[in-house]
Design an enzyme around this catalytic site. Sequence first.
Site, PDB file in Angstrom:
ATOM      1  N   LYS A   1       0.656  -1.196  -0.028  1.00 39.30           N
ATOM      2  CA  LYS A   1      -0.080   0.099  -0.028  1.00 39.30           C
ATOM      3  C   LYS A   1       0.910   1.115  -0.058  1.00 39.30           C
ATOM      4  CE  LYS A   1      -3.915   1.679   2.885  1.00 39.30           C
ATOM      5  NZ  LYS A   1      -4.748   1.458   4.106  1.00 39.30           N
TER       6      LYS A   1
ATOM      7  N   SER B   1      -9.563  -1.077   7.249  1.00 34.79           N
ATOM      8  CA  SER B   1      -9.297  -1.126   6.077  1.00 34.79           C
ATOM      9  C   SER B   1      -8.417  -2.344   5.596  1.00 34.79           C
ATOM     10  CB  SER B   1      -8.105   0.206   6.129  1.00 34.79           C
ATOM     11  OG  SER B   1      -8.701   1.333   6.199  1.00 34.79           O
TER      12      SER B   1
ATOM     13  N   SER C   1      -9.176   1.435   3.399  1.00 30.60           N
ATOM     14  CA  SER C   1      -8.513   2.170   2.483  1.00 30.60           C
ATOM     15  C   SER C   1      -7.652   1.426   1.529  1.00 30.60           C
ATOM     16  CB  SER C   1      -7.948   3.126   3.018  1.00 30.60           C
ATOM     17  OG  SER C   1      -7.021   2.575   4.188  1.00 30.60           O
TER      18      SER C   1
END
Length: 598
Positions: free
Chosen positions: A78, A176, A152
């Site tokens: 990420k 997330s 996210s």
Amino acid sequence: MPVSTLSEWVTHYRQQPQQLVAAYQQLDADLSRDDNAWIYIASHDEIYAQLTTIFQAINSGEKQASDFALLGVPFAAKDNIDVAGMPTSAGCPAFTYQPGKDATVIARLKAAGAIVVGKTNLDQFATGLVGTRSPFGAVKNTFNPEYVSGGSSSGSASVVARGLVCFSLGTDTAGSGRVPAGFNNLVGLKPTKGWISTTGVVPACRLNDCVSVFALTVEDAETVVAVAGGYDPQDPYSRTNPQTAPARFSEKPRFAVPDTLEFFGDSQSQVAFVKTLGRLQQQGVELVSIDFSAFNQLAEQLYNGAWVAERTVAIGDIFKNQPEAMDPTVRGIVANGLNYTACDAWQAEYTRAELAQKINDQLREFDALLVPTSPTIHTLAEMAQHPVRYNSQFGTYTNFTNLADLCALALPGDFRNDGLPAGITLIAPAWHDQALSHFGKSWQQALNLQLGATGKTLSASNTAKASTNHVRVAVVGAHLREMPLNHQLTTRNAVFIEETRTADHYRLYALANTQPPKPGLVRHAEGQPIAVELWDIPLARFGEFVAEIPAPLGIGTLVLENGASVKGFICEPQALLDATDITAWGGWKAWLARHHSA
């Protein structure tokens, strides 16, 4: 890609590590820079530099291919996790910087042979559970592009679900690492806070941030966390595993379920979850309804209280100096942090502690809490109309987890009738990660769904790995199940593994003048296999257990009929002088049964 799971990849390339170069040439062709799940894709030179480090270690004789737990495994990170030489944006171009070194978690994975192939899209500054709050574009659901991917960690979930990498790293503060797993038919392992270092991770809420893992299988996620985890002196919130938690759930697992389940009118998600509940009961799981009010109250604290000010602090300068560079929804959420005082923050912590204690007290009677990963899902168009409301709905069963210091495992569940995934999540106290994974592996095997959106199914389960946090003990007498001293195991979180037998060079004796009656096991050239039970006891509790063992008994090393060595009960020879040889009965319970019936 030739394989879809980490375990398949490693098995294949350990035999032929020289084929890694060709595999990455194919991977480079498969990855598209027009795919907005990626913010950055590693160049050929960046990939080859990582492979060269592995080849040099093998060719020099410093290491063998088998020394690399993640030999050449491709993974994604990420884009709020630093990878040296690759830009970190946290989903905000104006924030972008070039890190000079890897985040601790990246460094550990690289050391194990894993290869970073790129950085993935996310809700800006990891603020959101939707996957739409990014200037790089909304990442679409892998099963229906009209729907959200979840966030996210949207890009991290997408690239694993499509089989572009074997696993990926996300972060999880409010869910997330779980919501995108649920929306994309993946495993999402959110470990205990502090197990994986957050050094080199752009913070969202430092007190609650966790690095999480997306994978196609629970086994793969467990393997990654085992490599990546461990104490990091550079991370002030890093923790050492106390080694007191059980290795697995009870023989008949007992799961808590919220007494009132909220699906916000989404009947398809509700039907899928109810179907999953039925499957679990068929597998012998006991489901018990519990008062969920404390969980709901704690979940509300994360965004509707002073805790939101943590995000304001984390984002810092760009919020003050370039607010126009931020996503409007993210900026609005972060701005709310300015409405709270230091006094509000302390009161929020007191409230958190009170609710967390109540939650952990409630869960003490259960193996885990079972919830829908998300109660509903929405289309991209719907999300645009109500971005905050629907985001809040997604976090109904996730927001409280880190505030209460719990670990969680998002698992694939029964699909909705419209073909969208509807995952489930198991949540347990801190450091119960291994127990979650053990159950998750059996659940995934039984469900036998496709892996992510790859169309492939789970291969035969591998042999369970030995736990470094537990001691396997063979018990032969009064500590067996339903025997009077069994509580000395169960009260220390020891769990039953299996019934088996020793090798054929042991004799068993009924000792004289012992209360409760006990047997003595001794090694003997003219012996036979003796029935035993294997239990895994947490390493930190093993000493307590041994301290309660009276003479003439003790703990030594026993050999099982399969050749494995485990710790087990042994007996001092002088105690056998007035003991009764009961070897012929083959075990303590068999002798007791015949003895009492005689």
